[in-house]
Motif scaffolding. Structure first.
Motif, PDB file in Angstrom:
ATOM      1  N   LYS A 103       8.270   3.607  -2.525  1.00 12.68           N
ATOM      2  CA  LYS A 103       7.356   4.718  -2.649  1.00 12.68           C
ATOM      3  C   LYS A 103       6.610   4.483  -3.966  1.00 12.68           C
ATOM      4  O   LYS A 103       5.531   5.148  -4.185  1.00 12.68           O
ATOM      5  N   LEU A 123       3.287   6.591   0.987  1.00 15.97           N
ATOM      6  CA  LEU A 123       4.408   6.492   1.702  1.00 15.97           C
ATOM      7  C   LEU A 123       5.180   7.868   1.291  1.00 15.97           C
ATOM      8  O   LEU A 123       5.460   8.046   0.032  1.00 15.97           O
ATOM      9  N   GLN A 124       5.355   8.713   2.205  1.00 11.91           N
ATOM     10  CA  GLN A 124       5.882  10.236   1.675  1.00 11.91           C
ATOM     11  C   GLN A 124       7.048  10.325   2.725  1.00 11.91           C
ATOM     12  O   GLN A 124       7.181   9.796   3.611  1.00 11.91           O
ATOM     13  N   CYS A 130       4.667  -1.070   5.749  1.00 13.23           N
ATOM     14  CA  CYS A 130       4.026  -1.088   4.243  1.00 13.23           C
ATOM     15  C   CYS A 130       3.588  -2.612   4.232  1.00 13.23           C
ATOM     16  O   CYS A 130       4.475  -3.592   4.119  1.00 13.23           O
TER      17      CYS A 130
END
Length: 131
Positions: free
Chosen positions: A63, A69-70, A100
């Motif tokens: 993160k 990115l949560q 990602c």
């Protein structure tokens, strides 16, 4: 691409004021380029036996490197230049797979939702989805 920081054994990363701990690792936390630099600062702190040096990498704390990115990250792995994560967008929600891209820093969350950890872990382990 990793960096080092100081983390309390009860959680939280040492803030730049060297007194407080932040729940989330961000740019306000102390950062070191080497383990030795982190050890120099750690040796000067009170109660340093309650603090450890940790390495922040793409796999250990994605993160930080991918701000979009949560959610709660349950597992990560690297494959073909991408970081693949099991994500729980909010506690109690269905699990999702996030991809990602290390080069572009883009995050793509797959549309499939998984109710159990067993089902998402099977997909995650076998990479049974398109990158």
């Amino acid at each position: 691409m990793g960096l080092f920081t100081l983390q309390s054994l009860v959680g939280g990363f040492l803030d730049e004021d060297l007194k407080h701990f932040n729940k989330v690792f961000d740019d306000w936390c102390v950062q070191f380029e080497s383990m030795e630099d982190a050890q120099l600062i750690l040796d000067t702190l009170e109660k340093n036996e309650q603090i450890k040096i940790v390495e922040i990498t793409l796999l250990s704390y994605p993160k930080y490197f991918f701000p979009k990115l949560q959610g709660i990250i349950h597992a990560t792995r690297e494959h073909e230049g991408k970081i693949i994560c099991i994500v729980e967008p909010q506690m109690g929600m269905s699990f999702r797979i996030a991809i990602c891209d290390k080069q572009t820093k883009k995050v793509r969350v797959l549309s499939s939702r998984y109710k159990s950890t067993l089902s998402v872990e099977g997909v995650f382990a076998n990479l049974s989805f398109d990158l």
